[in-house]
Design a protein around this motif. Sequence first.
Motif, mmCIF file in Angstrom:
data_model
loop_
_atom_site.group_PDB
_atom_site.id
_atom_site.type_symbol
_atom_site.label_atom_id
_atom_site.label_comp_id
_atom_site.label_asym_id
_atom_site.label_seq_id
_atom_site.Cartn_x
_atom_site.Cartn_y
_atom_site.Cartn_z
ATOM 1 N N ASN A 84 13.432 -48.076 19.295
ATOM 2 C CA ASN A 84 13.506 -46.667 18.885
ATOM 3 C C ASN A 84 12.184 -46.161 18.342
ATOM 4 O O ASN A 84 11.864 -44.975 18.481
ATOM 5 C CB ASN A 84 14.571 -46.489 17.797
ATOM 6 N N VAL A 85 11.428 -47.046 17.709
ATOM 7 C CA VAL A 85 10.195 -46.615 17.044
ATOM 8 C C VAL A 85 9.249 -45.944 18.029
ATOM 9 O O VAL A 85 8.573 -44.968 17.698
ATOM 10 C CB VAL A 85 9.505 -47.802 16.348
ATOM 11 N N LEU A 86 9.222 -46.434 19.244
ATOM 12 C CA LEU A 86 8.324 -45.862 20.248
ATOM 13 C C LEU A 86 8.724 -44.444 20.640
ATOM 14 O O LEU A 86 7.930 -43.729 21.271
ATOM 15 C CB LEU A 86 8.308 -46.752 21.490
ATOM 16 N N ARG A 87 9.927 -44.021 20.289
ATOM 17 C CA ARG A 87 10.410 -42.678 20.631
ATOM 18 C C ARG A 87 10.265 -41.688 19.487
ATOM 19 O O ARG A 87 10.520 -40.496 19.673
ATOM 20 C CB ARG A 87 11.873 -42.754 21.081
ATOM 21 N N PHE A 88 9.877 -42.159 18.304
ATOM 22 C CA PHE A 88 9.685 -41.249 17.192
ATOM 23 C C PHE A 88 8.388 -40.462 17.390
ATOM 24 O O PHE A 88 7.463 -40.924 18.072
ATOM 25 C CB PHE A 88 9.620 -42.023 15.875
ATOM 26 N N ALA A 138 14.035 -37.330 19.221
ATOM 27 C CA ALA A 138 13.768 -35.894 19.218
ATOM 28 C C ALA A 138 14.110 -35.241 17.883
ATOM 29 O O ALA A 138 13.655 -34.123 17.604
ATOM 30 C CB ALA A 138 14.564 -35.222 20.334
ATOM 31 N N ARG A 139 14.885 -35.913 17.053
ATOM 32 C CA ARG A 139 15.344 -35.330 15.787
ATOM 33 C C ARG A 139 14.717 -35.979 14.559
ATOM 34 O O ARG A 139 14.890 -35.469 13.444
ATOM 35 C CB ARG A 139 16.879 -35.426 15.712
ATOM 36 N N ALA A 140 14.031 -37.081 14.724
ATOM 37 C CA ALA A 140 13.380 -37.752 13.599
ATOM 38 C C ALA A 140 12.104 -37.011 13.215
ATOM 39 O O ALA A 140 11.427 -36.433 14.068
ATOM 40 C CB ALA A 140 13.060 -39.196 13.963
ATOM 41 N N HIS A 141 11.760 -37.038 11.929
ATOM 42 C CA HIS A 141 10.550 -36.340 11.495
ATOM 43 C C HIS A 141 10.086 -36.899 10.157
ATOM 44 O O HIS A 141 10.863 -37.487 9.396
ATOM 45 C CB HIS A 141 10.827 -34.836 11.347
#
Length: 223
Positions: free
Chosen positions: A61-65, A45-48
């Motif tokens: 984690n990549v699938l959640r970016f 939720a915080r990656a951009h």
Amino acid sequence: MTDADRDRATAQQRRIWDEAAPSYDASMAILERIWFGGGREWLGARAHGRVLEVAVGTGSNVLRFPPDAVVTGIDLSPAMLEQARRRLAAAGRVATLLEADAESLPFDDGSFDTVVCALGLCSIPHPARAIAEMYRVLEPGGTLLLLDHVASSWPPLRLGQRLVEAVTVRVAGEHFTRRQRPLVEAAGFTVDEAERLKAGTIERIRASKPVRSREQPGSPLVG
């Protein structure tokens, strides 16, 4: 520590994670639910923007970016990267995956908007070096996101962690009494958001690299 010592520590970690790769996701399933629950979603939720994940592992984690994020993942273990490639291919998610050392990232200064490291600094041999590298490759104003298990805020549990660590550090290079936040602050980051969960054994950190001229003195030193 000499260069030869560092090389031995790096080789040990590569061997450990290569051996763990085929069964890693299955072995982590219970811990994901009861100990790290919600952590990977918190990161996503915080990656951009241009996202670098250090110690990308099997790629979960990549699938959640965000879908529009341009993702690069690095890992010391070729076997872990192979698991990640299979996962991302099955999900139709595009990312650049590279074999690289967190303590010597193969990227130019200011290459990324977000750097993520989840459950990696607990076993990276020299976490201060890795965090300094994360600082270097972030664009000024960029975001650092960390999730890891750390020394408990409850003394009896911290004692238990030390006892466990006496075995895990020797066998797998995994530490339970490290704390990443002091290293993050020492590297020059500003901590914008932090929380500790599960008797203080889990810490989530969102920090930012100050916006300043690259010519201005004061860049963090790697010791």
